[in-house]
Design an enzyme around this catalytic site. Sequence first.
Site, mmCIF file in Angstrom:
data_model
loop_
_atom_site.group_PDB
_atom_site.id
_atom_site.type_symbol
_atom_site.label_atom_id
_atom_site.label_comp_id
_atom_site.label_asym_id
_atom_site.label_seq_id
_atom_site.Cartn_x
_atom_site.Cartn_y
_atom_site.Cartn_z
ATOM 1 N N CYS A 1 -20.278 -12.348 -8.350
ATOM 2 C CA CYS A 1 -21.318 -12.759 -7.411
ATOM 3 C C CYS A 1 -20.707 -13.754 -6.426
ATOM 4 O O CYS A 1 -20.044 -14.704 -6.836
ATOM 5 C CB CYS A 1 -22.479 -13.396 -8.163
ATOM 6 S SG CYS A 1 -23.674 -14.165 -7.052
ATOM 7 N N GLN B 1 0.384 -6.388 -3.719
ATOM 8 C CA GLN B 1 -0.727 -6.611 -2.783
ATOM 9 C C GLN B 1 -1.797 -5.551 -3.009
ATOM 10 O O GLN B 1 -2.851 -5.594 -2.381
ATOM 11 C CB GLN B 1 -0.223 -6.516 -1.339
ATOM 12 C CG GLN B 1 0.793 -7.572 -0.967
ATOM 13 C CD GLN B 1 1.509 -7.212 0.325
ATOM 14 O OE1 GLN B 1 1.075 -7.567 1.421
ATOM 15 N NE2 GLN B 1 2.611 -6.506 0.223
ATOM 16 N N ALA C 1 0.801 -1.223 0.000
ATOM 17 C CA ALA C 1 0.000 0.000 0.000
ATOM 18 C C ALA C 1 0.842 1.286 0.000
ATOM 19 O O ALA C 1 0.392 2.321 -0.497
ATOM 20 C CB ALA C 1 -0.933 -0.015 1.195
ATOM 21 N N VAL D 1 -4.765 -3.292 -4.659
ATOM 22 C CA VAL D 1 -6.003 -3.683 -5.345
ATOM 23 C C VAL D 1 -6.512 -2.561 -6.249
ATOM 24 O O VAL D 1 -7.620 -2.624 -6.763
ATOM 25 C CB VAL D 1 -7.083 -4.077 -4.298
ATOM 26 C CG1 VAL D 1 -6.660 -5.330 -3.543
ATOM 27 C CG2 VAL D 1 -7.366 -2.938 -3.323
ATOM 28 N N THR E 1 0.394 5.500 -1.603
ATOM 29 C CA THR E 1 0.015 6.626 -0.731
ATOM 30 C C THR E 1 0.307 7.972 -1.383
ATOM 31 O O THR E 1 -0.412 8.944 -1.159
ATOM 32 C CB THR E 1 0.720 6.569 0.648
ATOM 33 O OG1 THR E 1 2.134 6.475 0.438
ATOM 34 C CG2 THR E 1 0.250 5.400 1.484
ATOM 35 N N HIS F 1 -3.575 -9.882 -4.020
ATOM 36 C CA HIS F 1 -4.779 -9.686 -3.211
ATOM 37 C C HIS F 1 -5.983 -9.310 -4.072
ATOM 38 O O HIS F 1 -6.926 -8.694 -3.577
ATOM 39 C CB HIS F 1 -4.526 -8.631 -2.128
ATOM 40 C CG HIS F 1 -3.625 -9.117 -1.026
ATOM 41 N ND1 HIS F 1 -3.072 -8.287 -0.078
ATOM 42 C CD2 HIS F 1 -3.188 -10.374 -0.715
ATOM 43 C CE1 HIS F 1 -2.329 -9.003 0.759
ATOM 44 N NE2 HIS F 1 -2.371 -10.270 0.392
ATOM 45 N N CYS G 1 -28.585 -14.924 -10.168
ATOM 46 C CA CYS G 1 -29.078 -15.777 -9.067
ATOM 47 C C CYS G 1 -29.502 -14.991 -7.831
ATOM 48 O O CYS G 1 -29.808 -15.578 -6.802
ATOM 49 C CB CYS G 1 -27.998 -16.791 -8.690
ATOM 50 S SG CYS G 1 -26.649 -16.066 -7.745
ATOM 51 N N PHE H 1 -2.627 0.813 5.220
ATOM 52 C CA PHE H 1 -3.456 0.103 6.202
ATOM 53 C C PHE H 1 -2.972 0.265 7.638
ATOM 54 O O PHE H 1 -3.775 0.403 8.555
ATOM 55 C CB PHE H 1 -3.535 -1.397 5.842
ATOM 56 C CG PHE H 1 -4.250 -1.626 4.547
ATOM 57 C CD1 PHE H 1 -5.624 -1.691 4.497
ATOM 58 C CD2 PHE H 1 -3.538 -1.731 3.355
ATOM 59 C CE1 PHE H 1 -6.296 -1.867 3.302
ATOM 60 C CE2 PHE H 1 -4.186 -1.906 2.144
ATOM 61 C CZ PHE H 1 -5.570 -1.976 2.119
ATOM 62 N N ARG H 2 -1.637 0.282 7.838
ATOM 63 C CA ARG H 2 -1.121 0.200 9.201
ATOM 64 C C ARG H 2 -0.317 1.411 9.649
ATOM 65 O O ARG H 2 0.187 1.424 10.766
ATOM 66 C CB ARG H 2 -0.295 -1.087 9.371
ATOM 67 C CG ARG H 2 -1.158 -2.311 9.251
ATOM 68 C CD ARG H 2 -0.430 -3.623 9.245
ATOM 69 N NE ARG H 2 -1.389 -4.701 9.011
ATOM 70 C CZ ARG H 2 -1.874 -5.021 7.799
ATOM 71 N NH1 ARG H 2 -1.458 -4.371 6.721
ATOM 72 N NH2 ARG H 2 -2.773 -5.963 7.674
HETATM 73 P P1 OAD Z 1 0.666 -1.587 5.298
HETATM 74 O O1 OAD Z 1 -0.182 -0.397 5.599
HETATM 75 O O2 OAD Z 1 0.695 -2.676 6.290
HETATM 76 O O3 OAD Z 1 2.179 -1.116 5.059
HETATM 77 C C1 OAD Z 1 2.477 -0.037 4.239
HETATM 78 C C2 OAD Z 1 3.942 0.326 4.426
HETATM 79 O O4 OAD Z 1 4.277 1.326 3.478
HETATM 80 C C3 OAD Z 1 4.262 0.884 5.805
HETATM 81 O O5 OAD Z 1 5.437 0.252 6.293
HETATM 82 C C4 OAD Z 1 4.508 2.380 5.555
HETATM 83 O O6 OAD Z 1 5.513 2.911 6.410
HETATM 84 C C5 OAD Z 1 5.004 2.365 4.134
HETATM 85 N N1 OAD Z 1 4.732 3.583 3.358
HETATM 86 C C6 OAD Z 1 3.682 4.433 3.442
HETATM 87 N N2 OAD Z 1 3.762 5.405 2.515
HETATM 88 C C7 OAD Z 1 4.909 5.158 1.812
HETATM 89 C C8 OAD Z 1 5.554 5.794 0.706
HETATM 90 N N3 OAD Z 1 5.044 6.876 0.138
HETATM 91 N N4 OAD Z 1 6.676 5.236 0.246
HETATM 92 C C9 OAD Z 1 7.239 4.130 0.826
HETATM 93 N N5 OAD Z 1 6.678 3.501 1.868
HETATM 94 C C10 OAD Z 1 5.520 3.996 2.360
HETATM 95 O O7 OAD Z 1 0.225 -2.101 3.858
HETATM 96 P P2 OAD Z 1 0.562 -3.501 3.163
HETATM 97 O O8 OAD Z 1 1.859 -4.032 3.633
HETATM 98 O O9 OAD Z 1 0.333 -3.341 1.720
HETATM 99 O O10 OAD Z 1 -4.886 -6.722 2.354
HETATM 100 O O11 OAD Z 1 -0.609 -4.391 3.762
HETATM 101 C C11 OAD Z 1 -0.771 -5.711 3.321
HETATM 102 C C12 OAD Z 1 -2.243 -6.050 3.224
HETATM 103 O O12 OAD Z 1 -2.904 -5.746 4.448
HETATM 104 C C13 OAD Z 1 -3.010 -5.259 2.179
HETATM 105 O O13 OAD Z 1 -2.869 -5.760 0.875
HETATM 106 C C14 OAD Z 1 -4.416 -5.384 2.657
HETATM 107 C C15 OAD Z 1 -4.216 -5.203 4.147
HETATM 108 O O14 OAD Z 1 -5.164 -5.820 4.943
HETATM 109 C C16 OAD Z 1 -6.039 -6.890 1.697
HETATM 110 O O15 OAD Z 1 -6.766 -5.987 1.369
HETATM 111 C C17 OAD Z 1 -6.341 -8.315 1.374
#
Ligand code: OAD
Length: 235
Positions: A125, A99, A22, A101, A26, A117, A146, A33-34
């Site tokens: 559906c 990951q 994600a 979407v 950004t 993902h 359906c 997400f986190r």
């Molecule tokens: P997270 O939100 O867990 O991690 C995003 C990471 O990107 C963090 O470590 C941030 O510090 C970093 N970050 C934010 N902005 C940034 C930027 N501009 N450049 C570089 N780094 C940056 O997101 P994911 O790891 O993608 O699942 O989360 C994994 C999955 O958890 C997602 O695909 C989603 C979620 O639940 C589903 O939707 C199935």
Amino acid sequence: MTASTLAQWMLQSNSTVILTGAGMSTESGIPDFRSRTGWWKNIDPRTVASVESLQQNYELFREFYQMRIKSLADCTPHRGHEILADWETRGLLKLVATQNVDRFHQQAGNKAVAELHGNIVTIRCQACGKPLPLGHFMDNAVCTYCKGKLRPNVVLFGETLPQEAWNRSLKEIQSADLVIVIGTSLEVYPVNQLPAMSKGKLVYINLDVAGNSQNFDLILQGTAGEVLAEVDKYL
Ligand code: OAD
């Protein structure tokens, strides 16, 4: 070691794979997400992004994804996405495993993309599995065939990953000389297992690098857009 080191490794590599999360999007205005401002800081994913929420709390589930789909309309891929597309055109990349979407890698021009993902821009559906237009989901419609519940083709908590995307990512990562992980906390299983499956060099590009526990050969701290632009200067 700096951006020029990564550029050098890319030029030497016969097979480079990118793994994004994600944080890659950004800078396009889509929350991750986190992080402090991420989705899961305010909402428990189990209430909106799980199999249980689809089955037992469908209206909230649908509202959450409608909101995320609508917000995509105001956002576009940024310079970092464009650089990755350019690298693929120049033969510098084998695959972008993501990951995300939002389909921004494809919008920017990448053709070799594995959506680990799924995505939130196509709909099916839940009952009969048939594809339906996005507009039906946005209009709160039920399945034309359906009358089942409509849902985005996103992977929910409690579901397995799309097999083709997983197998392709695994195969390319296992045989890659270089894997560049961008903008992911690597907290989510099973994607967080992928970097360690590579025998090649491992690079991490992320804003926050403090919490990571994986064995990277090179860590470049910064935003994806800035770091990729810096690396691109040397290519
Ligand atoms: P997270 O939100 O867990 O991690 C995003 C990471 O990107 C963090 O470590 C941030 O510090 C970093 N970050 C934010 N902005 C940034 C930027 N501009 N450049 C570089 N780094 C940056 O997101 P994911 O790891 O993608 O699942 O989360 C994994 C999955 O958890 C997602 O695909 C989603 C979620 O639940 C589903 O939707 C199935």
